[in-house]
Design an enzyme around this catalytic site. Structure first.
Site, PDB file in Angstrom:
ATOM      1  N   MET A 163     -89.124 -19.824  22.314  1.00  0.00           N
ATOM      2  CA  MET A 163     -90.527 -19.642  22.702  1.00  0.00           C
ATOM      3  C   MET A 163     -90.648 -19.910  24.198  1.00  0.00           C
ATOM      4  O   MET A 163     -90.359 -21.021  24.655  1.00  0.00           O
ATOM      5  CB  MET A 163     -91.364 -20.638  21.904  1.00  0.00           C
ATOM      6  CG  MET A 163     -92.819 -20.562  22.168  1.00  0.00           C
ATOM      7  SD  MET A 163     -93.729 -21.423  20.890  1.00  0.00           S
ATOM      8  CE  MET A 163     -93.599 -23.083  21.411  1.00  0.00           C
ATOM      9  N   TYR A 445     -94.672 -31.973  23.911  1.00  0.00           N
ATOM     10  CA  TYR A 445     -94.559 -30.506  23.829  1.00  0.00           C
ATOM     11  C   TYR A 445     -95.436 -29.921  22.728  1.00  0.00           C
ATOM     12  O   TYR A 445     -96.060 -30.656  21.970  1.00  0.00           O
ATOM     13  CB  TYR A 445     -93.104 -30.046  23.751  1.00  0.00           C
ATOM     14  CG  TYR A 445     -92.219 -30.475  22.607  1.00  0.00           C
ATOM     15  CD1 TYR A 445     -92.701 -30.975  21.412  1.00  0.00           C
ATOM     16  CD2 TYR A 445     -90.838 -30.356  22.734  1.00  0.00           C
ATOM     17  CE1 TYR A 445     -91.854 -31.333  20.378  1.00  0.00           C
ATOM     18  CE2 TYR A 445     -89.979 -30.713  21.699  1.00  0.00           C
ATOM     19  CZ  TYR A 445     -90.509 -31.200  20.533  1.00  0.00           C
ATOM     20  OH  TYR A 445     -89.674 -31.544  19.514  1.00  0.00           O
ATOM     21  N   GLU A 446     -95.489 -28.620  22.722  1.00  0.00           N
ATOM     22  CA  GLU A 446     -96.404 -27.873  21.836  1.00  0.00           C
ATOM     23  C   GLU A 446     -97.863 -28.213  22.108  1.00  0.00           C
ATOM     24  O   GLU A 446     -98.674 -28.328  21.195  1.00  0.00           O
ATOM     25  CB  GLU A 446     -96.089 -28.152  20.358  1.00  0.00           C
ATOM     26  CG  GLU A 446     -95.088 -27.200  19.794  1.00  0.00           C
ATOM     27  CD  GLU A 446     -95.332 -25.786  20.254  1.00  0.00           C
ATOM     28  OE1 GLU A 446     -94.390 -25.189  20.778  1.00  0.00           O
ATOM     29  OE2 GLU A 446     -96.456 -25.274  20.128  1.00  0.00           O
ATOM     30  N   GLY A 447     -98.200 -28.369  23.393  1.00  0.00           N
ATOM     31  CA  GLY A 447     -99.532 -28.820  23.764  1.00  0.00           C
ATOM     32  C   GLY A 447     -99.552 -30.335  23.665  1.00  0.00           C
ATOM     33  O   GLY A 447     -99.376 -30.895  22.576  1.00  0.00           O
TER      34      GLY A 447
END
Ligand SMILES: Cc1cc2nc3c(=O)[nH]c(=O)nc-3n(C[C@H](O)[C@H](O)[C@H](O)COP(=O)(O)OP(=O)(O)OC[C@H]3O[C@@H](n4cnc5c(N)ncnc54)[C@H](O)[C@@H]3O)c2cc1C
Length: 621
Positions: A163, A445-447
């Site tokens: 990603m 991570y991932e926001g």
């Protein structure tokens, strides 16, 4: 180092009692997923992960990954063989579409497998995690041609996914992405730019890597609205589907990190001419041009739940280790122990407190994350459209909670496990510190969890004018009432009631309301939710808002409480306060609220359409 054993009984309990797996198995797609079969499957997975994947956890941490001068990356010793065994056993395919070779099991079964894999070895689990997200995005947004080419190999695990959002100047502010995508004559695109922090962006586990890349076409709108999503394979494909030339994607470096050292975190350069000179790396549009955030959100939502699960999985692994250590380690004399005895530290009340805190929180985490996954299953596969719509709302509400709370607790609980080990926890020998270090990235991570909070408050609490969260709180209030009534659980019930009350008050204050002076006119930027929720002074949630029905245009008067048994107890608790104090408290609350309004009309970024564009962009991360 302790061994890991999958907590099969705990998982089975949550699948049965919280997720109602038996009901899911009645959906046409899941007819084969009866609970007995699922339990057998998870037992086998538990054996495999404990025997094959878990032993590589400390060695992967000690050794890390290596980047070579040609840009290739090797993972720690043993990872390649273990990944091959993982693919051969078909574990990665379990929750995916049988049309492309998947097992067709509910997503919540995939989540249970993922918990076991992540507890065994979080760094290793990152490759399947990112692949799953990419599979989901291609399944939802790819056309038949893209699905047929990519999904079978990715579902089997022969190819992995990555990603690619983050750039040096585009972290939380994903709208600042600068990577360029120019359309070529044949309809493909040429991608050029640099992405940083890309997990498993380059590695030696699989023969091909399918990068999902956010980039901007030349005439794209600024900010998140102008972003598109592209599939950029490491190796291009020949007409017969075999691997062709190396695409122009290079791993320029890998990061040296605090944790998950067995997961290569790469700086990737697209289109710098290292492999051919096509004027950029070859990419294929996934979804529509300038709708890339919607595409990537499919992947990110899925990944957010998986990252919340990482908090749970690491906490479980650390708990098992702390429990074992607390039996083995002897220090001092525990209360009630015979004179002269050196007690196991598990007999000391403070150590028990820490262990019980871990255990109880882990149970709650598992319920939240699994309920979130089961809601996703129902949102996609329930026969009744009403059930699908309701489950979609629940899944949306729970996702930032799973990610934010799940990972905050993961860091907290792995820290407690270190504490239980005393000084041996702080040195690397016992291995418990690795879980703490590995967990630290999950809140970032991932926001980041700050961004999750903005998502929760700005988007999720305001869904259907606040009714979605209020329905949830009503349920919690009812449960609290039942707990209070059961005498041995009344303390827990009282605490839950108090939380429901506090949450209800917060939600009420955050819910969009029409302005007083423009009677009936919805607030700017909240046309839909205000109209659906509060318009005309009527609230859609009979139970939770019942106490305030008919006066929602005015200022709120105290918290809205669940209307039934639990709420009555809460109301009684409040009513116990002297009348003068209640009145005074109300007045103070009002003044405080007025002051807050004066300082910051709406203090929550992501809610206020008057915020500047830079701050608005983070809503989309
Ligand atoms: C090990 C690792 C693996 C990763 N894997 C991937 C990957 O596979 N793919 C990928 O694309 N990225 C990946 N990332 C990147 C990761 O998603 C980002 O680090 C993360 O989104 C935060 O961005 P940032 O580091 O630029 O922090 P910043 O955005 O600079 O944030 C710094 C601080 O400011 C706060 N902040 C920023 N903006 C706001 C705001 N508007 N309101 C309130 N607070 C704010 C943040 O919460 C944070 O506390 C990875 C990172 C690491 C370290």
């Amino acid at each position: 180092m302790t061994v890991y054993a999958a907590p099969l009984a705990d998982i089975a309990f949550v699948l049965d009692r919280i997720c109602h797996l038996g009901d899911l198995a009645e959906f046409e797609q899941f007819a084969h997923a009866d609970p007995a079969l699922v339990n057998d499957l998870l037992a086998e997975a538990g054996r495999f992960m404990a025997d094959t994947i878990a032993p590589l956890n400390p060695t992967g941490d000690a050794q890390g990954c290596t980047r070579h001068p040609d840009g290739s990356v090797t993972t720690p010793d043993g990872f390649v063989a273990a990944y091959r065994a993982y693919v051969d056993a078909g574990w990665g395919a379990v929750p995916f579409d049988p049309t492309y070779g998947g097992g067709g099991f509910p997503w919540v079964v995939g989540i249970a497998l993922q918990e076991i894999l992540t507890s065994a070895n979080m760094a290793f689990s990152m490759a399947p995690l990112l692949t799953q997200g990419a599979i989901d995005a291609i399944s939802h947004h790819g056309d038949d041609a893209l699905r047929n080419v990519y999904l079978p190999k990715m579902i089997s695990g022969e190819w992995t996914g990555s990603m690619n959002l983050t750039e040096p100047d585009a972290g939380s502010d994903v709208g600042a992405v600068r990577t360029r995508a120019v359309r070529a004559e044949d309809g493909s695109y040429r991608i050029s730019g640099t992405k940083i922090f890309i997990s498993f962006g380059e590695h030696d586990l699989a023969e091909n890597i399918v990068h999902l890349v956010l980039a901007r076409t030349p005439d794209a709108a600024p900010g998140t609205r102008g972003i598109s999503c592209f599939i950029v394979p490491k190796f291009l494909l020949n007409d017969d589907g075999s691997l062709g030339a190396h695409n122009d994607v290079t791993c320029v470096s890998i990061e040296h990190k605090t944790g998950i050292k067995g997961s290569p975190t790469c700086v990737l350069s697209f289109g710098e001419g290292a492999f051919g000179d096509e004027g950029g790396a070859v990419g294929y549009l996934l979804g529509e041009e300038q709708r890339g955030m919607a595409t990537m959100f499919t992947m990110m939502n899925q990944a957010r739940l998986s990252v919340g699960l990482q908090g749970l999985a690491l906490a479980e692994r650390a708990y098992q280790q702390a429990l074992q250590y607390s039996h083995d380690r002897h220090q001092g004399r525990a209360p009630g122990a015979p004179a002269g005895e050196s007690s196991s530290i598990v007999d000391h009340p403070d150590v028990r407190r820490m262990l019980l805190t871990m255990k109880a929180t882990i149970e709650a985490m598992r319920r939240l994350v699994y309920a979130n996954a089961a809601a996703i299953d129902r949102s996609l596969h329930a026969a009744d459209p009403g059930e699908r719509a309701a489950a979609t709302e629940v899944a949306a509400l729970l996702t930032p909670l799973s990610k934010g709370w799940g990972t905050d607790m993961g860091v907290e609980l792995t820290g407690i496990a270190v504490q239980i080990h005393g000084g041996m926890g702080f040195v690397e020998e016992t291995g418990v510190a690795q879980h703490w270090r590995d967990s630290r990235i999950t809140t970032i991570y991932e926001g980041t969890n700050g961004i999750q909070a903005i998502d929760l408050v700005g988007r999720k609490l305001t869904m259907r004018g606040g009714a979605v969260v209020k329905e949830h709180l009503t349920e919690a209030g009812e449960l609290a009432g039942r707990l209070v009534a059961a005498s041995e659980l009344s303390l827990a019930g009282g605490r839950l009631l108090s939380s429901v009350e506090t949450d209800g008050r917060a939600v009420h204050r955050l819910a969009p309301r029409p302005r007083r002076r423009s009677a009936g006119a919805p607030r700017r930027g909240h046309a839909v939710s205000a109209g659906a929720g509060d318009g005309g002074g009527r609230r859609p949630d009979g139970a939770f808002g019942a106490g305030c029905a008919g006066r929602s245009r005015g200022r709120p008067r105290g918290p809205r409480l669940p209307a039934r048994q639990g709420a009555r107890d809460a109301v009684l608790l409040r009513a116990d306060r002297p009348a003068g104090r209640r009145a005074r408290g109300r007045g103070l609350r009002w003044r405080r609220r007025a002051r807050v309004r004066h300082r910051a009309p709406r203090s929550v970024a992501g809610v206020d359409p008057r915020l500047g564009p830079a701050r608005r962009r983070v809503r989309d991360r």
